[in-house]
Scaffold this motif. Structure first.
Motif, PDB file in Angstrom:
ATOM      1  N   ALA A   1       1.554   4.189  -4.021  1.00 14.86           N
ATOM      2  CA  ALA A   1       1.442   5.615  -4.339  1.00 14.86           C
ATOM      3  C   ALA A   1       2.311   6.005  -5.525  1.00 14.86           C
ATOM      4  N   THR A   2       3.333   5.213  -5.855  1.00 14.98           N
ATOM      5  CA  THR A   2       4.194   5.490  -7.008  1.00 14.98           C
ATOM      6  C   THR A   2       3.552   4.914  -8.266  1.00 14.98           C
TER       7      THR A   2
ATOM      8  N   CYS B   1       0.835  -1.211   0.000  1.00 12.46           N
ATOM      9  CA  CYS B   1       0.000   0.000   0.000  1.00 12.46           C
ATOM     10  C   CYS B   1       0.867   1.258   0.000  1.00 12.46           C
ATOM     11  N   PHE B   2       1.983   1.224   0.738  1.00 16.56           N
ATOM     12  CA  PHE B   2       2.875   2.377   0.745  1.00 16.56           C
ATOM     13  C   PHE B   2       3.512   2.588  -0.633  1.00 16.56           C
ATOM     14  N   THR B   3       3.886   1.491  -1.300  1.00 22.18           N
ATOM     15  CA  THR B   3       4.533   1.607  -2.611  1.00 22.18           C
ATOM     16  C   THR B   3       3.525   1.878  -3.717  1.00 22.18           C
TER      17      THR B   3
ATOM     18  N   ASP C   1      -6.087  12.519  -2.963  1.00 18.59           N
ATOM     19  CA  ASP C   1      -4.645  12.352  -3.150  1.00 18.59           C
ATOM     20  C   ASP C   1      -4.384  11.119  -4.009  1.00 18.59           C
ATOM     21  N   TRP C   2      -4.229  11.346  -5.300  1.00 19.56           N
ATOM     22  CA  TRP C   2      -3.965  10.222  -6.209  1.00 19.56           C
ATOM     23  C   TRP C   2      -3.242  10.736  -7.448  1.00 19.56           C
ATOM     24  N   ARG C   3      -2.187  10.032  -7.804  1.00 21.83           N
ATOM     25  CA  ARG C   3      -1.457  10.352  -9.032  1.00 21.83           C
ATOM     26  C   ARG C   3      -1.763   9.287 -10.070  1.00 21.83           C
TER      27      ARG C   3
ATOM     28  N   ARG D   1       2.982   0.408 -10.187  1.00 24.53           N
ATOM     29  CA  ARG D   1       1.686  -0.264 -10.034  1.00 24.53           C
ATOM     30  C   ARG D   1       1.558  -1.497 -10.911  1.00 24.53           C
TER      31      ARG D   1
ATOM     32  N   ASN E   1      -8.963   2.281  -6.635  1.00 20.75           N
ATOM     33  CA  ASN E   1      -8.706   3.600  -7.232  1.00 20.75           C
ATOM     34  C   ASN E   1      -7.859   3.481  -8.492  1.00 20.75           C
ATOM     35  N   SER E   2      -6.911   2.537  -8.496  1.00 25.23           N
ATOM     36  CA  SER E   2      -6.101   2.337  -9.697  1.00 25.23           C
ATOM     37  C   SER E   2      -6.966   1.882 -10.863  1.00 25.23           C
TER      38      SER E   2
ATOM     39  N   SER F   1      -6.725   1.533  -2.547  1.00 26.05           N
ATOM     40  CA  SER F   1      -5.768   1.938  -3.576  1.00 26.05           C
ATOM     41  C   SER F   1      -5.911   1.074  -4.825  1.00 26.05           C
TER      42      SER F   1
END
Length: 866
Positions: free
Chosen positions: A203-204, A199-201, A333-335, A208, A242-243, A239
């Motif tokens: 965000a990059t 989950c921490f990774t 907060d999502w890239r 993914r 969301n992806s 996450s």
């Protein structure tokens, strides 16, 4: 055992790795050392000295080019695992021994498993002195998996891969598979820790794709379903969704959709409540996948391709483009992940994902398709965009895209039995189901697969009844009329594919030999094998330029070659993803087939039980008939008893009449008796007067009697005493006479008994004498018979003797016969006398046993021998 002795054994085993005896001796020494120092008082000093000794041995003796040295050293570290701390494994031995071992293809599987166990143990165990080491090591493992292995979406990695030789490729592939296996096994043992790191990774954006592949492998493990509740409640699931909802890479979306299709039946069985909470987002993902629009991508031609028409310009990208450019909310907060591959590919397949949602929540799915925006508002799902759901979603387009999917599905029974609200309120509707059953039944909702399954169950020349397809309201889809639903027509004959061609191509490609591939001479794959919406790469036609064959030799690749490489790279990745999903689906189908086989066995047992119950029912019916016959007999007996009772009642009535008549007679007699009583009373009155006079006289006499009473009493006493004395005298005389008579009788009986005993003794002696005489006669008889036999033999021998001798023999024979006859008569007389004596003895015994006095003492009797 000391560390020096242990080092000596290890060095001896490393000098000759092929010597199994030394290796076993060293391993047994390591086991002994570990058992002795497992509970040492100074573990830190022991660990420090042990590490120094092992590092010295590793630097002096171990040769990295020899797999035997690595195998032995890994076995030693694995057996010393109780003594080694997680910090020691992470800081010292991971980079020195474990990491190179995971890259070595020649290493045995057992040694690789030892290295994996050491790494997983170090990642799980938290050292008290360095509590952050374990978490940092887990993050490092994940970073190695994301950055150190070959990434599928990197063109530079592919070109570097193409320049490597086969040995280096095997090392890289082994390194990647081992890291993936370690992460999956660690996740099965510590799911929460792995999910936190992923989950921490997540965000990059660039990581993914690899994380999706890792999650796909993690969810495909047979032990994962028990860990599904922890994943459903973890932020990683948000996450992950969301992806799928926001990222613009179709490759990531395809792999994530495959993993989500596996998770749906698992969540339905093990985390149904969490699945219902994420249901609106799942429907939004379905709408996004169905409406995945294409955009054109122009590729500028290179100088070397000026005269060649660009084929890539005619293809379209697979990336999702909304009707409007939808921006995310500032607080979201999502890239986003944009293009993963700069290549041509198809849109993510929605067929399997739609099938699972349609099987699990058919009412909610139909409700969503009828009004997507309204459904999302009713369920309270917030939009991640700056605009509302009405502006973000095209309801008409969603319904039109879903119509083709619905037409290829059978009607779900839950649509008729329930509505969308009761479907959400139902508590654990799949608690009794298994994941394999849900997956198999979900696949059978597809009409094509049901048609193929029906063909397998019925002959090919027989027409199979086809199920009706699912339709939705035509007015809600579009204004244009919708054609009537029909049947999916499959060709009557089976598809024919040359298996020999497939095997030949496969063997040629695996032989590592340069193979010249001619132009496409084989026919295309039948389109029926890949239904609409499928993402099978076999459907996608990619035109490869001729520059691809020299891609590894040219430093500056043309754009067409780079595009072709990206295309092939993406197709390989999707093929692996599809293969993993098919393997998972086939495994679940095998489980489902096994369960159906068990159900069939149970149904057979139930049929046997039913047959047994039917036989018992027949027996019970026969018993009922026999009981009915008995009841009929009892009824007849009861009716006869009633008749007898009526007769008996009549008799009682008759007796009652007789008693009444007798009572009348008694009444008349009573009246006569009363008359007599009156007469008697009158007589009694007259007698009473006389009695009073007599009483007066009696009173006077009593007075006189009282005056002389003491004299009379004394006289009476004397008389009574005299009578008593006389009576006692008479009794004494009688008893004395009886005593004398009894004494005489006893004396007579004694004498008589003595005589009887003497007579018995004489009889017994006479009997013994007669027995001896009888035995003597029998012996004499036997001697005579023997003599007679001897004479008979002599007679036979001397039959031809003179007449004088014959006459003498005859006379002698006659004399012997007379003597024998006489002895037999005497023997018969003796037997008669013995019988008489026995009878006499028995009579005497009976007399002795029957005549016993008041005092009797039994005496032993002499044995009588007959």
């Amino acid at each position: 055992m000391s560390i020096a002795a242990l080092s000596h054994h290890i060095r001896l085993s490393l000098e000759d790795p092929s010597d199994n005896a030394r290796r076993e001796q060293a391993l047994s020494a390591v086991d002994e050392f570990a058992s002795i120092h497992a509970y040492s008082d100074e573990p830190e000093g022991l660990l420090r000295n042990l590490e120094k000794g092992l590092q010295t041995i590793h630097s002096d003796v171990v040769d990295h080019t020899l797999p035997g040295h690595t195998e032995i050293f890994l076995g030693i570290l694995h057996r010393l695992r109780p003594l080694l701390s997680s910090t020691s494994v992470i800081s010292t031995w991971f980079d020195l021994v474990l990491r190179p071992a995971l890259r070595e293809p020649k290493l045995p599987t057992a040694s690789v498993n030892h290295a994996k166990d050491l790494i997983i143990s170090a990642a799980k165990t938290v050292d008290v002195r360095h509590p952050d080491k374990a978490s940092e090591f887990r993050r490092r493992l994940l970073e190695l998996y994301l950055l150190d292995v070959s990434v599928e979406n990197s063109g530079d990695d592919i070109l570097e891969w193409a320049e490597l030789d086969q040995q280096q490729r095997d090392k890289k592939s082994l390194w990647k598979s081992n890291l993936e296996d370690i992460l999956v096994k660690f996740g099965l043992q510590c799911p929460r820790e792995l999910m936190d790191e992923v989950c921490f990774t997540f965000a990059t954006p660039t990581s993914r794709l690899q994380l999706m592949i890792l999650l796909n492998c993690f969810t495909s493990d047979p032990a994962f379903p028990s860990l599904a509740p922890s994943l459903a409640d973890h932020p990683l699931m948000d996450s992950f969704l969301n992806s799928l909802l926001l990222d613009n890479s179709s490759t990531v979306c395809t792999i994530g959709l495959t993993a989500l299709s596996k998770l749906l039946p698992i969540f339905a069985v093990h985390a149904c409540a969490a699945l219902k909470q994420m249901l609106p987002r799942l429907f939004v993902i379905l709408a996004r996948i169905m409406c995945w629009k294409e955009r054109h991508q122009s590729i500028s031609p290179s100088p070397n391709m000026a005269d060649e028409p660009t084929k890539m310009g005619r293809h379209v990208s697979e990336e999702f483009v909304e009707t409007q450019s939808l921006e995310l909310r500032p607080d979201f907060d999502w890239r986003r992940l944009e293009l993963t591959f700069n290549a041509v590919s198809s849109a993510p397949p929605s067929d399997t994902y739609f099938s699972f949602l349609y099987y699990l929540f058919p009412c909610n799915l139909i409700r969503f398709l009828r009004g997507p925006s309204a459904y999302l508002h009713d369920t309270g799902c917030q939009t991640p965009y700056t605009v509302s759901w009405e502006d973000a979603l095209d309801d008409a387009n969603i319904r039109s895209k879903a119509e083709a999917l619905l037409r290829s599905r059978t009607v779900h029974a839950r649509i008729i039995m329930r509505d969308w609200q009761s479907e959400l309120e139902e508590v654990d509707p799949w608690a009794d189901y298994t994941v394999s059953r849900i997956a198999s039944e979900c696949m059978m909702l597809d009409v094509r697969k049901m048609e193929l399954g029906s063909r397998e169950r019925t002959p090919t020349d027989r027409e199979v009844e086809r199920p009706l397809l699912m339709i939705i309201n035509e007015e809600e889809v579009s204004g244009s009329p919708t054609p009537h639903p029909g049947h999916i027509e499959l060709p009557p004959s089976k598809l024919r594919i040359s298996l020999q061609d497939m095997i030949t191509t496969y063997v040629a490609l695996k032989s590592n030999v340069d193979v010249d591939i001619d132009g496409p001479t084989l026919a295309a794959w039948p389109a029926l094998l890949f239904p609409p919406g499928s993402n099978s790469p076999a459907k996608t036609s990619v035109d490869l330029p001729h520059e691809l064959g020299i891609a590894c030799d040219v430093p500056n690749l043309p754009n067409s070659v780079a595009g072709a490489i990206s295309n092939l790279q993406r197709e390989i990745l999707l093929l692996r993803n599809e293969l993993n999903f098919e393997l998972w689906l086939s495994r679940e189908n095998v489980h489902h087939i096994g369960r159906l086989h068990e159900d069939r066995i149970l149904s057979k047992n139930a049929e046997m039980e039913r047959q047994g119950l039917y036989n018992k029912l027949r027996q019970y019916k026969a018993q009922v008939q026999s009981l009915e016959r008995e009841i009929h007999e009892h009824k007849e007996q009861s009716s006869s008893a009633k008749n007898k009772y009526a007769d008996w009642n009549n008799e009682l009535q008759k007796k009652l009449r007789e008693f009444r008549e007798e009572k009348k007679r008694w009444v008349s007699e009573t009246a006569a008796l009363r008359t007599g009583e009156k007469e008697a009373r009158a007589l009694f009155d007259a007698q009473e007067k006389l009695l009073r006079d007599a009483d007066q006289e009696v009173f006077e006499l009593k007075t006189r009697l009282k005056e002389n009473q003491h004299k009379i009493d004394r006289l009476h006493d004397y008389e009574r005493q005299i009578e008593q004395h006389v009576r006692m005298q008479k009794l004494w005389d009688v008893d004395f006479e009886k005593f004398n008579a009894r004494g005489q009788e006893i004396e007579a009986m004694k004498s008589k008994c003595k005589q009887m005993e003497m007579m018995l003794d004489s009889c017994e002696k006479e009997l013994e004498k007669r027995d001896e005489e009888a035995r003597a006669h029998r012996r004499q008889n036997q001697a005579l018979e023997a003599r007679l036999a001897l004479l008979q033999k002599r007679c036979d021998a001397y039959r031809r003797l003179p007449e004088s001798e014959i006459a003498a023999i005859v006379s002698e024979k006659s004399e012997l016969a007379l003597a024998n006859t006489k002895l037999r008569e005497e023997n018969a007389e003796l037997k008669d006398e013995m019988e008489e004596m026995r009878a006499a003895v028995e009579g005497l015994r009976a007399q002795l046993s029957g005549q016993r006095g008041l005092i009797y003492e039994p005496r032993p009797r002499p044995a009588v021998v007959i």
